[in-house]
Design a protein around this motif. Structure first.
Motif, short mmCIF file in Angstrom:
data_model
loop_
_atom_site.label_atom_id
_atom_site.label_comp_id
_atom_site.label_asym_id
_atom_site.label_seq_id
_atom_site.Cartn_x
_atom_site.Cartn_y
_atom_site.Cartn_z
N ASN A 1 -0.02 4.02 1.79
CA ASN A 1 0.00 4.43 3.02
C ASN A 1 -0.72 3.96 4.06
OD1 ASN A 1 -2.71 5.50 2.58
ND2 ASN A 1 -1.96 7.21 2.12
N GLU A 2 -1.07 3.77 5.01
CA GLU A 2 -1.84 2.49 6.47
C GLU A 2 -3.52 2.77 5.63
OE1 GLU A 2 0.23 5.37 6.79
OE2 GLU A 2 -0.71 6.86 8.74
N THR B 1 -0.99 -7.31 8.78
CA THR B 1 -0.68 -6.26 8.80
C THR B 1 0.51 -5.80 8.82
OG1 THR B 1 -1.98 -4.76 9.85
CG2 THR B 1 -3.39 -5.80 7.90
N ALA C 1 0.62 -0.88 0.29
CA ALA C 1 -0.04 -0.25 -0.17
C ALA C 1 0.57 1.33 -0.12
CB ALA C 1 -0.91 -0.05 1.06
N ASP D 1 -4.59 3.49 2.49
CA ASP D 1 -4.61 2.33 1.62
C ASP D 1 -4.42 1.43 1.77
OD1 ASP D 1 -4.43 1.42 -0.92
OD2 ASP D 1 -2.62 2.08 -1.87
N GLU D 2 -3.93 1.07 2.93
CA GLU D 2 -4.12 -1.16 3.12
C GLU D 2 -4.81 -1.45 4.03
OE1 GLU D 2 -1.47 -1.57 6.41
OE2 GLU D 2 -0.52 -3.53 6.09
N SER E 1 2.84 -1.18 4.38
CA SER E 1 2.47 0.09 4.07
C SER E 1 4.41 0.86 3.42
CB SER E 1 1.85 0.55 4.95
OG SER E 1 1.88 1.98 4.02
N ARG F 1 3.70 5.20 6.30
CA ARG F 1 3.39 5.20 7.30
C ARG F 1 3.29 6.09 9.01
NH1 ARG F 1 0.40 0.88 9.86
NH2 ARG F 1 0.89 -0.81 8.51
N SER G 1 4.64 0.63 -4.53
CA SER G 1 3.59 1.60 -4.01
C SER G 1 4.15 2.47 -5.55
CB SER G 1 4.57 2.09 -2.78
OG SER G 1 5.84 2.76 -3.24
#
Ligand code: ATP
Ligand code: MG
Length: 753
Positions: free
Chosen positions: A343-344, A593, A341, A346-347, A635, A638, A668
């Motif tokens: 960023n977080e 995650t 991802a 998006d994750e 990610s 973060r 990414s």
């Protein structure tokens, strides 16, 4: 846990039926008689199943009485489940059986024997937060510099000592430097205060039970005669005190042979070293119990072959372990899905999207799905995104219900009512809600109590005599003391806990103050308090003659993992939890995650081989929770604690064999191929950090011999340095207890002195 007498009687099954479906090794473990038995095996091989079946078999085939069984599980929830499973096999006879955590079992023993130890049966149990509060008072009384002796660090060190069964006398006798001497003094006063408060902390529960058994041979004999079978799950996570407790309970008494001991565990899943768990307890079992029988289980019944291969590949990187050959006949199963991802958020959106797709297909329901992360703080983003898309979820742990201020305040009232000597709780509520008893008044009472050598509680009722106190304060104190007497009469009159709680919230004006407040938070506080009343009601239904002390006991023993929702079969909710809370559980679908170096493995572990190995075991635990589908994600960017950083991929991600992976997104927005990602990230991380986060403090320039303070570990001395720039590290010796640690200076919360 109680069983309904009117439930249809379950007939004792023929013992042969109990063994149906077990593989030969599992059978062996279930029917083994006599000598101590160790079952070691990898995840999902049926260790817990063996333990449960063994208990049922003892009752059904070996004429063991349920009262003769002591089974130890890792959480109260696991205990409840095990009892249900045994009840399903053998019926209501399961009722008299002790299936509980170490802590609950010890509380039962201690309540029964409290008088021998100079406690009353209603002694309070201090959790970590209470313990630290008391520690702060103790350190203040000893005039210790909070920079050099942070209360939290002191609490941790004393907890370590207790896990090693070192009492304050021995700590003092073996102190070899000023720091250790000081610590022993803290320990001594801390224990004295606990005793005055008729209270024990969590570690005391185990240590005191061991001391009880060692000091009173008649008590030891009583329990050794009673428990003819002792069974322990997750044995790899026992610490020294727990280990000794088991040993004490399984000694022969006169002509009566030692109780039969059966422990099951997996050294690869030891994840509680930071709480003193000692992997050697399992590794050395055959040395400690030379006559022991050992059973190895090799078939995994939980996961697909691909998930198992992935788990084995990761754990194989740890050194000094026994290799296990775990196999499954569940078939290859799906590939492991990977996702990178930006960023977080998006994750979390990716996870939410997948959950949606899986549940839409209809074969998977939300309660089949779990999302794991390394630290509690990571749950927030998942919650935000899940709320936005309307996905039902439940977080296990986090800022726990019982840690909320209003809940703690309410419980403090109940504790003081049950145990007037509990000074920590008493001082907590003295001016909560505000009733005009300020710090000065509190200090005057304390001084008066110590001069008169009377308990703090008693000094309250003599407030008129306390020198230096303003008449208005004295009056407020008197009113408070009267109110508490009034409420105590309710408890003594055996009023049920929910009603007592309501009376407390009402007569103290606590709820009134919150209801009148304009702070929106106070509204949810009122809701939390009604939930607490609800908890008390539920308790009353389950334990009809339970009073306030019994209610408090139940509340103090709920652990993190005990909030895991039950699968209710109606769809349920997605479960979010830390990897530590996931131990022993299984889910058809698992999302692992935050697989980034510095997140998982945790930053703290990057420079420390032993900690890195423990993180790898945690990864092994995480992967092996999955039955059918496993997702791994990381990610690129973060934010944590108000700072944004670029994290390189977790090394655990790279240890997953490529042929098992189905990468949904490998790049990414900054990198192009997974192979390059790591290197690119590294370059990226240093330059971007320096550019985009000017607020970051400079890396301290440290040399060997420099003195530093660390937010968590306290005072230390630099013993070595290595690396440069962003990856500069220093080894700092924090003295006894904490020892030497390699710290990444970019992040470590330290200050040069
Ligand atoms: P962990 O190390 O994660 O605690 P474990 O070794 O305790 O795992 P269990 O939870 O007891 O494993 O079992 C894993 C799964 O396999 C469970 O769903 C259990 O019901 C199932 N299982 C175990 N043994 C058998 C068997 N002989 N036949 C069918 N299913 C089994
Ligand atoms: Mg298990």
């Amino acid at each position: 846990m109680l069983f309904d007498d009117h439930a249809p009687a379950v007939l004792a099954p023929s013992s042969e039926r109990l063994l149906e479906g077990l593989n030969p090794q599992q059978r062996l473990a279930v029917v083994h008689e006599g000598s101590p038995l160790l079952v070691v095996a990898g995840a999902g091989s049926g260790k817990t199943k063996v333990l449960t079946t063994r208990i049922a078999y003892l009752l059904a085939a070996r004429n063991v009485q349920s009262g003769e069984v002591l089974a130890i599980t890792f959480t109260n929830k696991a205990a409840g489940e095990m009892k249900e499973r045994v009840a399903a096999l053998v019926g209501g006879r399961a009722r008299a059986m002790w299936v509980s955590t170490f802590h609950s079992a010890c509380v039962r023993i201690l309540r029964a024997e409290a008088k021998k130890l100079g406690f009353t049966t209603t002694f309070s149990i201090y959790d970590q937060a209470d313990a630290q509060r008391l520690m702060t008072l103790v350190c203040r009384d000893l005039d210790l510099d909070p920079k050099r002796f942070p209360a939290r660090q002191m609490s941790n060190q004393i907890s370590d000592l207790k896990n090693e069964l070192v009492d304050w006398e021995s700590a003092r006798a073996t102190a070899s430097n000023v720091h250790e001497e000081q610590r022993a003094e803290v320990y001594k006063l801390y224990q004295q205060r606990l005793r005055e408060a008729n209270a024990m902390d969590f570690d005391d529960l185990i240590m005191t039970t061991v001391e009880l058994l060692q000091a009173f041979p008649d008590v030891a004999e009583h329990y050794r005669r009673r428990f003819r079978h002792v069974l322990v799950d997750e044995y790899q996570d026992t610490n020294h005190a727990q280990y000794t407790l088991v040993r004490e309970l399984t000694q022969p008494v006169g002509a009566l042979p030692a109780a039969e001991l059966c422990v099951v565990g997996d050294a690869d899943q030891s994840i509680y070293a930071f709480r003193g768990a000692d992997i050697r307890n399992i590794m050395d079992f055959e040395i400690d119990y030379p006559e022991a029988a050992v059973v190895l289980l090799e078939q995994n019944y939980r996961s697909t072959q691909r998930i198992l291969t992935a788990a084995n590949a990761v754990i194989a990187k740890n050194e000094g372990r026994k290799d296990k050959r775990l196999w499954t006949d569940a078939g290859d199963g799906d590939l492991i899905v990977g996702y990178v991802a930006d960023n977080e958020h998006d994750e979390a959106a990716f996870v939410a999207g997948e959950v949606d797709a899986l549940t839409d297909a209809g074969t998977i329901s939300p309660h089949d799905i779990a999302v794991f992360y390394r630290t509690n703080a990571q749950s927030r983003v998942f919650e935000e995104v899940f709320i936005r898309v309307g996905l039902p979820y439940r977080v296990v742990g986090g800022v726990r219900f019982y840690e909320r201020k209003e809940v703690r305040d309410a419980l403090a009232y109940l504790r003081v009512l049950a145990n007037p000597a509990d000074t920590v709780s008493l001082r907590r509520i003295l001016n909560t809600p505000r009733r005009g008893i300020g710090d000065r008044a509190e200090a005057c009472i304390e001084a008066f109590a110590s001069r008169e050598r009377i308990p703090f509680a008693q000094a309250l009722s003599r407030s008129a005599e306390v020198p230096g106190m303003a008449p208005r304060s004295a009056k407020a104190v008197q009113e408070f003391a009267d109110l508490m007497d009034e409420l105590r009469a309710l408890v003594e009159g055996k009023m049920p806990p929910a009603e007592v709680l309501e009376a407390v919230l009402d007569r103290t004006g606590y709820v009134k103050e919150l209801s009148e407040s304009v702070d929106p938070q106070d509204e949810s506080r009122v809701e939390n308090l009604s939930e607490l009343v609800g908890v008390a009601r539920e308790f009353e239904e389950r334990v009809p003659d339970g009073g306030v002390p019994e209610f408090l006991e139940q509340v103090s023993l709920v652990a993190d993992a005990d909030q895991i929702p039950d699968a209710d079969g109606t769809g349920g909710v997605v479960t979010l939890m830390t990897l530590h809370a996931a131990k022993g559980l299984e889910y058809p679908v698992v999302f692992l995650t935050g697989l980034e170096d510095g997140v998982f493995p945790h930053l703290r572990a990057l420079g420390d081989q032993a900690e890195l190995q423990e993180e790898r075991r945690l990864a092994y635990v995480g992967i092996t929770r999955a039955r059918e589908k496993l997702y791994v994600s990381r990610s690129h960017l973060r934010s944590a604690w108000g700072q944004t950083s670029y994290n390189p991929p977790s090394r655990f991600l790279e240890e997953l064999p490529h042929h098992l992976m189905d990468w949904r997104r490998v790049e990414s927005s900054v990198t192009s191929t997974p192979a390059l990602a790591r290197a690119a990230d590294r370059v990226q991380s240093s330059s971007v950090r320096a550019r985009s986060a000017p607020g970051l403090r400079p890396i301290p320039n440290l040399e060997v011999g420099d003195r530093v303070t660390h937010d968590a570990f306290g005072l230390g001395v630099v013993t070595a340095t290595r690396g440069a720039g962003d990856s500069t590290q220093a080894e700092v010796d924090f003295g006894p207890g904490t020892g030497a640690k390699w710290l990444l200076l970019r992040y470590a919360p330290i200050e040069k002195l």
